[in-house]
Design an enzyme around this catalytic site. Structure first.
Site, short mmCIF file in Angstrom:
data_model
loop_
_atom_site.label_atom_id
_atom_site.label_comp_id
_atom_site.label_asym_id
_atom_site.label_seq_id
_atom_site.Cartn_x
_atom_site.Cartn_y
_atom_site.Cartn_z
N THR A 1 0.82 -1.20 0.00
CA THR A 1 0.00 0.00 0.00
C THR A 1 0.86 1.26 0.00
OG1 THR A 1 -1.75 -1.14 1.21
CG2 THR A 1 -1.77 1.27 1.29
N CYS A 2 1.83 1.33 0.88
CA CYS A 2 2.58 2.58 1.05
C CYS A 2 3.24 3.01 -0.26
CB CYS A 2 3.62 2.41 2.15
SG CYS A 2 4.62 3.89 2.36
N TYR B 1 -7.62 10.34 8.04
CA TYR B 1 -6.39 10.69 7.33
C TYR B 1 -6.63 10.82 5.82
CZ TYR B 1 -3.15 9.20 11.14
OH TYR B 1 -2.44 9.06 12.29
N ARG C 1 -19.50 12.51 8.83
CA ARG C 1 -20.71 12.18 9.61
C ARG C 1 -20.66 12.70 11.04
NH1 ARG C 1 -19.91 5.62 10.49
NH2 ARG C 1 -17.96 5.73 11.64
N ARG D 1 -11.26 12.59 14.08
CA ARG D 1 -11.61 12.09 15.41
C ARG D 1 -10.38 11.40 16.03
NH1 ARG D 1 -13.73 7.31 17.20
NH2 ARG D 1 -14.11 6.50 15.10
N GLY E 1 -12.44 4.37 5.88
CA GLY E 1 -11.72 3.35 6.63
C GLY E 1 -11.21 2.22 5.75
N HIS F 1 16.72 30.57 14.85
CA HIS F 1 15.97 31.76 14.48
C HIS F 1 16.34 32.24 13.08
CE1 HIS F 1 13.53 35.23 15.34
NE2 HIS F 1 14.49 36.01 14.86
N GLU G 1 11.11 27.05 16.28
CA GLU G 1 11.64 27.59 17.53
C GLU G 1 10.52 27.88 18.54
OE1 GLU G 1 13.46 31.54 17.39
OE2 GLU G 1 12.45 31.91 15.50
P1 NDP Z 1 -9.81 6.33 9.24
O1 NDP Z 1 -10.25 5.20 10.08
O2 NDP Z 1 -8.71 7.20 9.68
O3 NDP Z 1 -11.07 7.26 8.94
C1 NDP Z 1 -12.26 6.75 8.43
C2 NDP Z 1 -13.24 7.89 8.37
O4 NDP Z 1 -14.42 7.47 7.72
C3 NDP Z 1 -13.64 8.38 9.76
O5 NDP Z 1 -13.79 9.76 9.69
C4 NDP Z 1 -14.97 7.66 9.98
O6 NDP Z 1 -15.84 8.38 10.80
C5 NDP Z 1 -15.53 7.65 8.58
N1 NDP Z 1 -16.45 6.55 8.33
C6 NDP Z 1 -16.28 5.26 8.66
N2 NDP Z 1 -17.34 4.52 8.24
C7 NDP Z 1 -18.18 5.39 7.65
C8 NDP Z 1 -19.44 5.25 7.03
N3 NDP Z 1 -20.04 4.07 6.95
N4 NDP Z 1 -20.04 6.35 6.54
C9 NDP Z 1 -19.44 7.55 6.63
N5 NDP Z 1 -18.24 7.75 7.20
C10 NDP Z 1 -17.62 6.68 7.70
O7 NDP Z 1 -9.53 5.67 7.83
P2 NDP Z 1 -8.78 6.16 6.55
O8 NDP Z 1 -9.44 5.37 5.47
O9 NDP Z 1 -8.73 7.62 6.42
O10 NDP Z 1 -7.31 5.64 6.80
C11 NDP Z 1 -7.05 4.32 7.27
C12 NDP Z 1 -5.81 4.30 8.10
O11 NDP Z 1 -4.67 4.39 7.26
C13 NDP Z 1 -5.65 5.47 9.06
O12 NDP Z 1 -6.31 5.28 10.28
C14 NDP Z 1 -4.18 5.60 9.22
O13 NDP Z 1 -3.76 4.77 10.28
C15 NDP Z 1 -3.65 5.10 7.90
N6 NDP Z 1 -3.20 6.23 7.06
C16 NDP Z 1 -2.16 6.98 7.49
C17 NDP Z 1 -1.74 8.05 6.74
C18 NDP Z 1 -0.61 8.88 7.22
O14 NDP Z 1 0.15 8.41 8.07
N7 NDP Z 1 -0.44 10.10 6.74
C19 NDP Z 1 -2.37 8.41 5.49
C20 NDP Z 1 -3.47 7.56 5.14
C21 NDP Z 1 -3.86 6.52 5.92
P3 NDP Z 1 -15.76 8.31 12.40
O15 NDP Z 1 -14.67 9.25 12.80
O16 NDP Z 1 -17.10 8.79 12.82
O17 NDP Z 1 -15.51 6.89 12.75
#
Ligand code: NDP
Length: 459
Positions: A42-43, A177, A198, A204, A262, A436, A441
């Site tokens: 993935t990365c 993210y 949502r 969060r 997610g 600076h 800083e």
């Molecule tokens: P996250 O779990 O971070 O976020 C998922 C988001 O989707 C949340 O805001 C969640 O809401 C929302 N959500 C979940 N289910 C639903 C639904 N059925 N309907 C509407 N909204 C929904 O997942 P991501 O996909 O953004 O990323 C996955 C993981 O990958 C991250 O947690 C992170 O660990 C990693 N990642 C890291 C990055 C980095 O280091 N820069 C970059 C990209 C990914 P709620 O908050 O209400 O649960």
């Protein structure tokens, strides 16, 4: 170990799997790895790296505009999405090649196919059966989308990296993210961007000040953020555009909808049930501190487990498994004080506890925070503010969290992560000299404790 074809069979050649196999080979183990997609995971192939290249691309839009304040005259710059995607694909091909080479040099046998576990010591790869003393599951995760009418019209971050054209209007669903990062990319590159989340505020789990500050800065840049918003259905129109049904009769027109709701662990059809590898309710492999699954010779690292879905974490876990199994040194990787960044625009970076989590853990806290317009924008005229915040537990004066929204946040927080990991106190931050003039800083020059407005006014 010779009764097996290999000492270690790794399923999945992403960050965790590749690191584990290389390290295991360096300890003298005979290692094979199976990958049904492209080596890199993935990365490298569809996550951090291509995403960050697109983030860089987005920043140029502001840089051209800001240059005028510094005396530059820049004729209307033009942007080509297909050129960007082609250049990005070239770089990903190069990295894929480097990863392939790394495995080869390390003496790891690559099976470019799907592997299924048939028995605790037996893996089926295509038509072959291969035995191994240990098996490592490093199959990562995959975007997970809710089931709603028209969801087949949605794209995920996978497809967003390969769109033939930049959409004119895009809706991004989610507030984590990926949603925040891609909303920033599309907005910066010129798409009308709407973020639909949502809950009550994006990101969060992050510090409350960071969440509010980022949302406000993103809106200043043009991303429209709709909170408490959900999509009930997606309809495709005759002209190819999409209409999102937001409920209560409200419709939103767009040209693409990106779901970043997610990611789910890739554990289906791997044969885990058959051999008794326990998974949790979300399908993640259940592991102990040493990444060992419920079957004693089977291990799992990275996003396929429910720990921290971050590349450096998967790498650490992979290296730890190799050291545990073949290095004669059991290692349980720490998941505390892991720094992370969201490559939003502006970027967020954080290490340690949010104010909310620290209050729950320690009770009384001292909070230090500052917001300011970076020097660079005094001449560019851009209305962008940086936020920096330190969370200090009052009793011991240890800095337990450092957070930032602003340019170079990830680069700055990476250094602070060492101090936080070593348990530095606020007095030790204060005793450190700044460089600076920099934004960084500020992290060593915040002297005044923050007081809630009411308390400050009463004094
Ligand atoms: P996250 O779990 O971070 O976020 C998922 C988001 O989707 C949340 O805001 C969640 O809401 C929302 N959500 C979940 N289910 C639903 C639904 N059925 N309907 C509407 N909204 C929904 O997942 P991501 O996909 O953004 O990323 C996955 C993981 O990958 C991250 O947690 C992170 O660990 C990693 N990642 C890291 C990055 C980095 O280091 N820069 C970059 C990209 C990914 P709620 O908050 O209400 O649960």
């Amino acid at each position: 170990m010779t009764q097996y074809d290999y000492d270690l069979f790794v399923i999945g050649a992403g960050s965790g799997g590749v690191r584990a196999s290389r390290m295991a080979a360096s300890y003298g183990a005979r290692v094979a790895i199976a990958e049904e997609s492209r080596v890199g995971g993935t990365c490298v192939i569809r996550g951090c790296i291509p995403k960050k290249l697109l983030v860089y691309a987005g920043h140029y839009a502001e840089d051209f505009a800001d240059a005028a304040g510094y005396g530059w005259e820049v004729d209307a710059p033009r942007f080509s999405w297909p050129k960007l995607i082609a250049a990005k694909d070239c770089e990903i091909d190069r990295l894929n090649g480097l990863y392939l080479n790394t495995l080869k040099t390390a003496g790891v046998t690559l099976h470019p196919e799907r592997a299924v576990i048939e028995d605790p010591h037996l893996v089926r790869v295509g038509s072959r059966r291969i035995s191994a003393r240990y098996i490592l599951i490093a199959t990562g995760g995959w975007p997970s989308l809710p089931d709603l009418p028209g969801i087949e019209h949605a794209i995920t971050s996978n497809e967003a990296l390969h769109l033939p054209q930049l959409p004119r209007r895009i809706a991004v669903v989610g507030g984590g993210y990926i949603a925040v990062e891609f909303a920033g990319i599309f907005n910066a590159l010129g798409a009308e961007t709407m973020l639909l989340y949502r809950g009550e505020q994006i990101l969060r789990g992050f510090d409350g000040d960071i969440r509010r500050h980022l949302a406000a800065e993103m809106e200043k840049k043009g991303v429209r953020i709709r909170l408490h918003a959900g999509v009930r259905a997606i309809a495709k129109e005759a002209d190819g555009s999409l209409t999102l049904d937001l409920g209560a009769g409200e419709k939103l027109g767009c040209d693409a909808v990106l779901y970043a709701t997610g990611r789910a662990p890739n554990t289906r059809h791997l044969g885990l049930e058959g051999v008794g590898v326990a998974v949790d309710a979300e399908g993640a492999v259940v592991v102990d501190a040493y990444s060992r699954a419920s079957v004693p010779n089977i291990y799992a690292v990275g996003d396929v487990t429910d720990r921290l879905a971050l590349t450096p974490v998967a790498i650490k876990e992979g290296a730890a498994v190799a050291a545990t199994l073949f290095g004669g040194k059991p290692v349980a990787p720490s998941h505390e004080n892991v720094p992370s960044a969201v490559f939003s625009q502006p970027a967020v970076a954080t290490v340690g506890l949010s104010e909310e989590a620290a209050a729950a853990a320690f009770g009384a806290l001292d909070i230090y925070k500052t917001t300011f317009r970076p020097l660079r924008h005094t001449l560019s005229g851009r209305d962008e503010r940086t936020l920096m915040k330190l969370v200090v537990e009052q009793a011991g004066q240890k800095v337990v969290g450092a957070h930032m929204v602003g340019a170079d946040a990830a680069e700055i927080i990476q250094g602070l992560a060492i101090a936080i990991r070593l348990g530095a106190t606020k007095a030790e931050f204060d005793a450190t000299l700044g460089i600076h003039p920099t934004a960084a800083e500020e992290f060593v020059t915040m002297r005044e404790k923050w007081q809630p407005p009411k308390q400050a006014a009463a004094e």
